[in-house]
Design an enzyme around this catalytic site. Structure first.
Site, mmCIF file in Angstrom:
data_model
loop_
_atom_site.group_PDB
_atom_site.id
_atom_site.type_symbol
_atom_site.label_atom_id
_atom_site.label_comp_id
_atom_site.label_asym_id
_atom_site.label_seq_id
_atom_site.Cartn_x
_atom_site.Cartn_y
_atom_site.Cartn_z
ATOM 1 N N ASP A 1 4.984 8.237 29.810
ATOM 2 C CA ASP A 1 5.637 7.348 30.970
ATOM 3 C C ASP A 1 6.827 6.412 30.181
ATOM 4 O O ASP A 1 6.404 6.003 29.198
ATOM 5 C CB ASP A 1 4.838 6.637 31.759
ATOM 6 C CG ASP A 1 5.351 6.276 33.068
ATOM 7 O OD1 ASP A 1 4.732 6.802 34.134
ATOM 8 O OD2 ASP A 1 6.238 5.815 33.276
ATOM 9 N N TYR B 1 19.743 12.231 44.327
ATOM 10 C CA TYR B 1 18.462 12.575 44.379
ATOM 11 C C TYR B 1 18.325 14.107 44.677
ATOM 12 O O TYR B 1 17.814 14.999 44.160
ATOM 13 C CB TYR B 1 17.752 11.771 45.040
ATOM 14 C CG TYR B 1 16.104 12.026 45.135
ATOM 15 C CD1 TYR B 1 15.266 11.760 44.137
ATOM 16 C CD2 TYR B 1 15.409 12.900 46.105
ATOM 17 C CE1 TYR B 1 14.036 11.874 44.152
ATOM 18 C CE2 TYR B 1 14.304 13.200 46.145
ATOM 19 C CZ TYR B 1 13.383 12.556 45.064
ATOM 20 O OH TYR B 1 12.204 12.655 45.185
ATOM 21 N N THR C 1 3.696 6.684 48.121
ATOM 22 C CA THR C 1 3.707 6.145 46.624
ATOM 23 C C THR C 1 4.963 5.192 46.461
ATOM 24 O O THR C 1 5.833 5.236 47.159
ATOM 25 C CB THR C 1 4.071 7.425 45.630
ATOM 26 O OG1 THR C 1 5.399 7.755 45.826
ATOM 27 C CG2 THR C 1 3.065 8.548 45.654
ATOM 28 N N ASN D 1 7.059 16.004 36.064
ATOM 29 C CA ASN D 1 6.888 15.229 37.098
ATOM 30 C C ASN D 1 7.699 13.927 37.183
ATOM 31 O O ASN D 1 8.152 13.700 38.351
ATOM 32 C CB ASN D 1 5.334 14.958 37.409
ATOM 33 C CG ASN D 1 5.206 14.052 38.427
ATOM 34 O OD1 ASN D 1 5.268 14.431 39.723
ATOM 35 N ND2 ASN D 1 4.777 12.788 38.003
ATOM 36 N N LYS E 1 17.178 17.645 42.694
ATOM 37 C CA LYS E 1 15.959 18.637 42.910
ATOM 38 C C LYS E 1 16.320 19.973 43.368
ATOM 39 O O LYS E 1 15.588 20.569 43.002
ATOM 40 C CB LYS E 1 15.081 17.578 44.149
ATOM 41 C CG LYS E 1 14.834 16.391 43.798
ATOM 42 C CD LYS E 1 13.655 16.389 42.836
ATOM 43 C CE LYS E 1 13.006 14.832 42.401
ATOM 44 N NZ LYS E 1 12.064 15.019 41.277
HETATM 45 P P1 NAD Z 1 6.237 6.915 41.347
HETATM 46 O O1 NAD Z 1 7.360 6.160 41.241
HETATM 47 O O2 NAD Z 1 4.805 6.571 41.706
HETATM 48 O O3 NAD Z 1 5.966 7.501 39.751
HETATM 49 C C1 NAD Z 1 6.867 7.955 38.812
HETATM 50 C C2 NAD Z 1 6.502 7.518 37.471
HETATM 51 O O4 NAD Z 1 7.739 8.148 36.726
HETATM 52 C C3 NAD Z 1 6.721 6.033 37.139
HETATM 53 O O5 NAD Z 1 5.254 5.767 36.580
HETATM 54 C C4 NAD Z 1 7.743 5.839 36.372
HETATM 55 O O6 NAD Z 1 7.668 4.804 35.383
HETATM 56 C C5 NAD Z 1 8.026 7.323 35.650
HETATM 57 N N1 NAD Z 1 9.184 7.387 35.104
HETATM 58 C C6 NAD Z 1 10.275 7.122 35.659
HETATM 59 N N2 NAD Z 1 11.554 7.542 34.974
HETATM 60 C C7 NAD Z 1 11.096 7.865 33.830
HETATM 61 C C8 NAD Z 1 11.208 8.389 32.727
HETATM 62 N N3 NAD Z 1 12.990 8.409 32.477
HETATM 63 N N4 NAD Z 1 10.716 8.607 31.847
HETATM 64 C C9 NAD Z 1 9.522 8.809 31.849
HETATM 65 N N5 NAD Z 1 8.897 8.522 32.914
HETATM 66 C C10 NAD Z 1 9.543 7.996 33.741
HETATM 67 O O7 NAD Z 1 6.686 8.213 42.030
HETATM 68 P P2 NAD Z 1 5.953 9.566 42.644
HETATM 69 O O8 NAD Z 1 6.077 9.625 44.120
HETATM 70 O O9 NAD Z 1 4.787 9.711 41.805
HETATM 71 O O10 NAD Z 1 7.033 10.668 42.321
HETATM 72 C C11 NAD Z 1 6.877 11.758 41.011
HETATM 73 C C12 NAD Z 1 7.846 12.604 41.177
HETATM 74 O O11 NAD Z 1 7.652 13.551 42.610
HETATM 75 C C13 NAD Z 1 9.370 12.373 41.212
HETATM 76 O O12 NAD Z 1 9.770 13.426 40.419
HETATM 77 C C14 NAD Z 1 9.734 12.301 42.586
HETATM 78 O O13 NAD Z 1 11.202 12.607 42.598
HETATM 79 C C15 NAD Z 1 9.015 13.504 43.188
HETATM 80 N N6 NAD Z 1 8.565 13.520 44.732
HETATM 81 C C16 NAD Z 1 8.147 12.005 45.307
HETATM 82 C C17 NAD Z 1 8.047 12.093 46.593
HETATM 83 C C18 NAD Z 1 7.613 10.829 47.294
HETATM 84 O O14 NAD Z 1 7.546 10.890 48.383
HETATM 85 N N7 NAD Z 1 6.895 9.879 46.628
HETATM 86 C C19 NAD Z 1 8.473 13.234 47.495
HETATM 87 C C20 NAD Z 1 8.913 14.273 46.857
HETATM 88 C C21 NAD Z 1 9.043 14.285 45.468
#
Ligand code: NAD
Length: 266
Positions: A38, A170, A205, A93, A174
């Site tokens: 991370d 975004y 989240t 992820n 994706k």
């Molecule tokens: P989150 O913000 O809770 O966690 C994301 C993590 O990624 C954080 O710990 C952050 O520090 C880390 N991060 C960010 N940029 C980074 C980088 N450049 N290098 C390394 N780490 C990095 O988010 P989440 O909801 O768990 O999302 C995870 C994935 O799921 C993402 O790709 C997001 O686009 C996707 N997603 C989320 C949702 C939603 O509703 N939350 C829906 C669809 C897709």
């Protein structure tokens, strides 16, 4: 009973929060050795500490890496192989949803570039170095270990359908993750390397809750959710576990929706 990822080694990006956090705990509970990365290394270290306490039989480590930097991802994959002797599962992820991401007229180039560098280029680097490592995995048939592996790339339901709250960069990032994953799946299928996208629906989240930062915005999104609720990160982790495990051994190139039915409804 052996865990579903017994003897396997996994690398999870964005492991400090949300989906990455829950997947790290779940994969370790199923016997995987896990390297957590991370950009917020303190958050990843907290998760690693929990794993060490709860699952003392698995090896785990946390390191700082920015997925948008090729050198960081190469170093992380090298570290996983050094620690565990192999890499079976790569969960690309990590992702961001920038608060200034907007429609085509208002989104600034710097927001587009930042989003693409993390959400898309970061997945490319993760795939590239995981594929190179997976080709070299030692075989141990008695433990069900072979060359090849499973790469899971986090896309989103917005890669399949447009988001009502505009987030151009975004959504585009994706959609490109889906396209890239399908092509890589076809190219590497005969090497025993499976690649699948997972498409989460809207989750409770920090990523989404910070973006939908008013009750009005959350309610607007809620109208479209067939189950009438946002998803939980653990529900995505359970989908990722299936794709990571040998239970999905004949599945590659899919857009695996874990979205409470959102992408099927009108
Ligand atoms: P989150 O913000 O809770 O966690 C994301 C993590 O990624 C954080 O710990 C952050 O520090 C880390 N991060 C960010 N940029 C980074 C980088 N450049 N290098 C390394 N780490 C990095 O988010 P989440 O909801 O768990 O999302 C995870 C994935 O799921 C993402 O790709 C997001 O686009 C996707 N997603 C989320 C949702 C939603 O509703 N939350 C829906 C669809 C897709």
């Amino acid at each position: 009973m052996p865990g579903r990822l017994q003897h396997k080694a996994a690398l999870i990006t964005g492991a400090g929060s949300g989906i990455g956090l829950e997947s790290s705990l779940l994969f370790a509970s199923e016997g995987a050795n896990v390297l957590l990365i991370d950009v917020n290394v303190q958050a990843a270290e907290k998760v690693q500490k929990l794993i060490a306490e709860r699952y003392p039989n698995v090896k785990s480590a946390a390191i700082k890496a920015d997925v948008s930097k090729e050198s960081d991802i190469k170093a992380a994959v090298d570290k996983a192989v050094e620690l565990f002797g192999r890499l079976d599962v790569m969960f690309n992820n990590a992702g961001i949803m920038h608060p200034e991401d907007d429609n085509a007229l208002n989104t600034e180039e710097r927001i587009w570039d930042l989003t693409m560098n993390i959400n898309l280029k970061g997945v490319w680097w993760g795939c590239k170095y995981a594929i190179l490592a997976m080709r070299n995995n030692p075989t141990d048939a008695s433990k069900g270990l072979h060359t090849g592996g499973s790469i899971i790339n986090t896309a989103s339901f917005v890669a399949i359908m447009g988001a009502a709250t505009p987030q151009l960069a975004y959504t585009a990032s994706k959609g490109a993750v889906l396209a890239m994953t399908r092509e890589l799946a076809m190219v590497h299928a005969r090497e025993g390397i499976r690649l699948n996208s997972i498409c989460p629906g809207p989750l409770k989240t920090p990523l989404l809750m910070d973006f939908l930062n008013t009750t009005e915005k959350r309610e607007r999104r809620m109208v479209h959710l067939p189950m009438g609720r946002f998803g939980e990160a653990i529900e995505i982790a359970q989908g990722a576990l299936f794709l990571a495990s040998d239970e999905s051994s004949y599945i590659t190139g899919t857009d695996f929706a874990v979205d409470g039915g959102l992408s099927s409804c009108y």
